[in-house]
Design an enzyme around this catalytic site. Structure first.
Site, PDB file in Angstrom:
ATOM      1  N   GLU A 201      53.320  46.880  47.241  1.00 53.28           N
ATOM      2  CA  GLU A 201      53.186  47.033  45.797  1.00 53.28           C
ATOM      3  C   GLU A 201      52.227  48.116  45.327  1.00 53.28           C
ATOM      4  O   GLU A 201      51.198  47.822  44.703  1.00 53.28           O
ATOM      5  CB  GLU A 201      52.783  45.685  45.181  1.00 53.28           C
ATOM      6  CG  GLU A 201      53.853  44.630  45.358  1.00 53.28           C
ATOM      7  CD  GLU A 201      53.580  43.358  44.568  1.00 53.28           C
ATOM      8  OE1 GLU A 201      52.521  43.280  43.914  1.00 53.28           O
ATOM      9  OE2 GLU A 201      54.439  42.452  44.597  1.00 53.28           O
ATOM     10  N   GLU A 290      59.261  40.622  49.189  1.00 48.34           N
ATOM     11  CA  GLU A 290      58.541  39.570  48.485  1.00 48.34           C
ATOM     12  C   GLU A 290      59.287  39.208  47.208  1.00 48.34           C
ATOM     13  O   GLU A 290      59.692  40.095  46.457  1.00 48.34           O
ATOM     14  CB  GLU A 290      57.122  40.042  48.141  1.00 48.34           C
ATOM     15  CG  GLU A 290      56.256  38.979  47.457  1.00 48.34           C
ATOM     16  CD  GLU A 290      54.868  39.501  47.118  1.00 48.34           C
ATOM     17  OE1 GLU A 290      54.273  40.187  47.985  1.00 48.34           O
ATOM     18  OE2 GLU A 290      54.381  39.248  46.005  1.00 48.34           O
TER      19      GLU A 290
END
Length: 487
Positions: A201, A290
């Site tokens: 991320e 994720e």
């Protein structure tokens, strides 16, 4: 002759016979070694069977032999027979915070009962005893190794995840990343079960795809120097939601790799699903490393309908997926209830989210009261609740705090509720704190700080809040020189 002596004599006789049989078998194999048909049979594993006891001693003690090398071809992940592979599995919470959940008993439960095929080892780099900040690197490397061995021994793939978060720009610790991936790729070189995720991320207004691409071009060669064929996963900006940007400017000469996409279904809906479809049309090889069906904060309500729409899309495009998180933390995205024994998990320990995942992954319903847990957001009480100038009721929760490099970081989650009889558009909320703060991270809003004030305005989401609607996925992390609270 005693009974014991007779048994010893028979045992010696059988051993002599086995030696003679083994000698004759060796002669026979040598005699036919030049025969093409014999060679072919040896390759196929169809030669004459050796002594059963010898075969048992050579049998692998784990299930790792079932793991096929994986490679990306176009948009698809394939095995060594070029058959499509769609992996499903579970990510740990930060192993820096929940090391006790990294063990073989837990991973075997996830495989046998929860349909897992891959385990993701999320190692924070800067947050909560981060590898690059205040964490014990040797201890964390040992925990990674424990996780790799536990996953592979249970017949599962394993992702080693360089879990950046508050350090949103991966270039911040690029040198440490190069050293780390050089070290682990040398250790696991040739192991078909190990996958490398080099930046979780990437985030921040200045973290564009060119920034992430430059980082990847620096780190990937460290892995390739030791393992030419390992699968590598590369994150995309905006918390792994800018895959279409990567699709316009692909990495070159990276070898076997895919790009990661993350989503939380209660926040990320039609627009993000359309982005994934657009990237798929760009021929981008994607891997969802994720996901959850909570709000983007990892907390709040579960949106099963949006979650199922995501699963249907991933199934349609044959995209692998890894769910967050193997944890008993008291939040909606934890798979296990608080107090779960990580060395002896059971189906009764599953939260509502864990039960939903089990049904999606295995098709099995869990015989547990689905209304008994998983519906509460956080056990913490609201820091404050008030009606702002916009007419919205604002409730702020302090959900986490930690220290790093002499500064205090505090995470706040904001809920806005419209109890009026009209939709509210163009809203703005100002929050006052006890110290001067700066914004370290924020999500799902346009959030800025000035002195002790934080102003929250609509971002890409929630520009209009309908009558009776509550928005629960706005949040931010502030940095200050000490403990900070809402004033």
């Amino acid at each position: 002759m005693t009974t014991a002596a007779a048994r010893r004599l028979r045992k010696d006789h059988m051993n002599h016979l086995r030696l003679i049989a083994s000698f004759l078998l060796a002669l026979a194999l040598c005699a036919c070694a030049s025969s093409p048909s014999a060679s072919q049979k040896a390759d196929d594993g169809h030669t004459a069977q050796s002594d059963p006891e010898e075969t048992d001693t050579r049998k692998p003690e784990t299930e790792s032999a079932s793991l096929s090398p994986l490679h990306a071809d176009g948009t698809q992940l394939l095995d060594d027979r070029n058959d499509p592979v769609v992996l499903q599995g579970y990510s740990t919470f930060g192993i820096n915070c929940k090391p006790e959940f990294v063990n073989e008993a837990m991973f075997r439960f996830l495989k046998d009962e929860m349909g897992s095929q891959v385990i993701r080892l999320a190692m924070y780099t800067a947050d909560s005893n981060g590898y690059c900040t205040d964490g014990d690197q040797k201890e964390l490397e040992g925990l990674i190794d424990k996780g790799v061995q536990a996953a592979v021994s249970t017949g599962q793939y394993v992702i080693i995840d360089w879990h950046i978060l508050s350090d949103g720009n991966p270039a911040q610790y690029q040198d440490q990343a190069k050293d780390f991936f050089g070290k682990v790729s040398k250790k696991y070189a040739g192991n078909p079960g190990v996958i490398y995720e080099i930046c979780n991320e990437p985030n921040g207004s200045d973290v564009t795809w060119p920034v992430v691409k430059s980082y990847a071009e620096a780190v990937i060669p460290e892995i390739r120097a030791n393992d030419k064929n390992a699968l590598i996963l590369v994150g995309t900006p905006q918390w792994d939601q800018a895959e279409t940007e990567a699709g316009k400017d692909l990495l070159e000469d990276a070898g076997n790799m895919m790009y990661t996409v993350h989503f939380y279904a209660a926040t990320h809906k039609d627009q993000q699903r359309q982005d994934l479809s657009t990237a798929y049309d760009q021929k981008l090889p994607m891997f969802v490393s994720e996901f959850g069906i909570t709000e983007a904060s990892g907390n709040g309500t579960l949106d099963e309908q949006s979650g199922q729409a995501w699963i249907d899309l991933l199934d349609q495009d044959r995209i692998s997926r890894v769910a967050w998180a193997i944890s008993d933390k008291e939040e909606a995205s934890s798979i296990f209830k608080p107090g779960t024994d990580p060395d002896s998990p059971s189906l009764s320990d599953l939260t509502e989210w864990g039960q939903w995942l089990r049904q999606v992954y295995t098709g099995k319903d869990t015989d547990d009261d689905k209304n008994s847990q998983g519906k509460s957001e956080s056990g913490q009480k609201p820091v404050g609740a008030k009606s702002g100038d916009s007419g919205l009721k604002a409730t702020l929760k302090q959900s986490n705090t930690w220290n790093s490099d002499g500064m205090t970081f505090t995470q706040f989650d904001l809920t806005l509720a419209n109890h009026s009889d009209q939709p509210v558009s163009g809203w703005s909320e100002t929050l006052e704190f006890t110290k001067d703060v700066t914004i370290d991270q924020s999500w799902n809003g346009d959030i800025s700080a000035s002195g002790r004030s934080v102003t929250v305005k609509p971002g890409q989401y929630h520009s209009t809040i309908q009558t009776g609607e509550s928005v629960k996925d706005i949040g931010f992390i502030v940095k200050s020189d000490g403990m900070v609270k809402e004033r």
